[in-house]
Design a protein around this motif. Structure first.
Motif, mmCIF file in Angstrom:
data_model
loop_
_atom_site.group_PDB
_atom_site.id
_atom_site.type_symbol
_atom_site.label_atom_id
_atom_site.label_comp_id
_atom_site.label_asym_id
_atom_site.label_seq_id
_atom_site.Cartn_x
_atom_site.Cartn_y
_atom_site.Cartn_z
ATOM 1 N N GLU A 46 23.393 35.705 54.288
ATOM 2 C CA GLU A 46 22.301 36.648 54.043
ATOM 3 C C GLU A 46 21.380 36.771 55.248
ATOM 4 N N ARG A 47 21.198 35.683 55.981
ATOM 5 C CA ARG A 47 20.342 35.715 57.166
ATOM 6 C C ARG A 47 21.085 36.196 58.404
ATOM 7 N N GLY A 48 22.391 36.460 58.259
ATOM 8 C CA GLY A 48 23.183 36.911 59.391
ATOM 9 C C GLY A 48 23.347 35.835 60.456
ATOM 10 N N ASP A 49 23.246 34.565 60.039
ATOM 11 C CA ASP A 49 23.329 33.450 60.987
ATOM 12 C C ASP A 49 24.790 33.014 61.131
ATOM 13 N N PHE A 50 25.618 33.908 61.672
ATOM 14 C CA PHE A 50 27.054 33.635 61.729
ATOM 15 C C PHE A 50 27.411 32.546 62.738
ATOM 16 N N GLU A 51 26.480 32.210 63.604
ATOM 17 C CA GLU A 51 26.712 31.113 64.548
ATOM 18 C C GLU A 51 26.909 29.798 63.805
ATOM 19 N N HIS A 52 26.230 29.661 62.648
ATOM 20 C CA HIS A 52 26.302 28.417 61.895
ATOM 21 C C HIS A 52 27.181 28.527 60.646
ATOM 22 N N LEU A 53 27.794 29.685 60.423
ATOM 23 C CA LEU A 53 28.590 29.866 59.213
ATOM 24 C C LEU A 53 29.803 28.938 59.188
ATOM 25 N N GLN A 54 30.452 28.750 60.339
ATOM 26 C CA GLN A 54 31.625 27.876 60.384
ATOM 27 C C GLN A 54 31.278 26.472 59.893
ATOM 28 N N GLY A 55 30.165 25.943 60.361
ATOM 29 C CA GLY A 55 29.761 24.608 59.941
ATOM 30 C C GLY A 55 29.446 24.538 58.460
ATOM 31 N N GLU A 56 28.774 25.561 57.926
ATOM 32 C CA GLU A 56 28.434 25.565 56.502
ATOM 33 C C GLU A 56 29.688 25.670 55.634
#
Length: 277
Positions: A49-59
């Motif tokens: 939702e925040r568009g934080d795709f840099e951290h999506l892999q880790g999540e």
């Protein structure tokens, strides 16, 4: 070196090793892990939702680890293994997509005719109904079977309503639902006037349920809408805090009217920003 799923499974087994494992991990069971699973799922949603795709892999890795954890617990008890989890979901998705896998073979040639979205949805509901029938006694079979009780209340309300709508138990359009929302609001007001706490909670529930129905008819997910409202409230409240901080003041130093004026200023500033809720 890039680690693989096999490496993750090995790591999980080591964490649960009775002699050399991690004391915290050795104490866990299915129930104790559930809150972590829910938290990780919401962190994935929040990241997207925040568009934080840099951290999506880790999540996503954190969420995958939850599945690996349950699978290790089941393996220790002789219930199933991770491979069985993969097998069951693959078989289920093949079964639920006959328009893509008409022969039931995962690697069959892709030469099937395309179906419309309506046809796909209709067939999906038929398959789900068949699956529910397999799990329940005929005399106890309900259309609402398999709607998880543990879902967030707004999401579960929407799912119950959608399920009932498949057999025509639904309003034909949004305007009558809006009338229902107004009706439920009037009943909340009456319960407030009566001073009946139990009735008030009941009527508040009806109001929320009707509001979910309105969101559904307007083609919006109520859970997403409320999360958006939460983010909006937090954003504007933080604006008020920062504005007062810059003046050397606190929230307690200002009246409600003064705080409301700052809230209005936060709204005005947001109008100049893109994609604000």
């Amino acid at each position: 070196m890039t680690y693989t799923l096999d490496d993750l499974l090995h790591l999980m087994a080591r964490l649960r090793d009775p002699q050399q494992g991690c004391p915290w991990d050795l104490k866990q069971d299915y129930a104790s892990i559930v809150p972590h699973t829910i938290e990780e799922a919401y962190e994935v949603a929040d990241t997207i939702e925040r568009g934080d795709f840099e951290h999506l892999q880790g999540e996503l890795g954190d969420l995958l680890f939850q599945v690996v954890y349950y699978s290790q617990l089941a393996r220790e008890e002789g219930r199933f293994e991770f491979e069985g989890v993969v097998d069951s979901i693959t078989r289920k998705l093949i079964r639920r997509h006959p328009h893509v896998f008409p022969t039931g073979e995962l690697y069959a040639p892709l030469d099937t005719p395309a179906l419309s979205e309506a046809q796909v949805k209709s067939r999906w509901e038929e398959i789900k109904a068949e699956e529910r029938a397999e799990k329940s006694e005929p005399a106890q079979l309900s259309l609402l079977d398999d709607v998880p009780a543990a879902l967030p209340a707004l999401s579960r309300a929407a799912k119950l309503q959608k399920r009932a709508a498949t057999v025509g138990f639904d309003w034909p359009e949004a305007l009558p639902v809006l009338d229902k929302v107004r009706e439920e609001l009037d009943e909340v007001l009456q319960a407030m006037a009566d001073g009946d706490s139990d009735a008030l909670e009941d009527e508040l529930g009806d109001l929320l349920f009707a509001t979910v129905n309105l969101a559904r008819h307007l083609k919006h997910d109520p859970e997403n809408a409320l999360r958006r409202a939460n983010r909006k409230f937090e954003r504007r409240f933080r604006f008020i805090e920062q504005a007062l901080r810059e003046q050397g003041l606190t929230l307690q130093d200002r009246t409600l009217d003064e705080l409301d004026a700052l809230w209005g200023e936060a709204k005005r500033q947001e109008k100049n920003l893109p994609s604000c809720g």
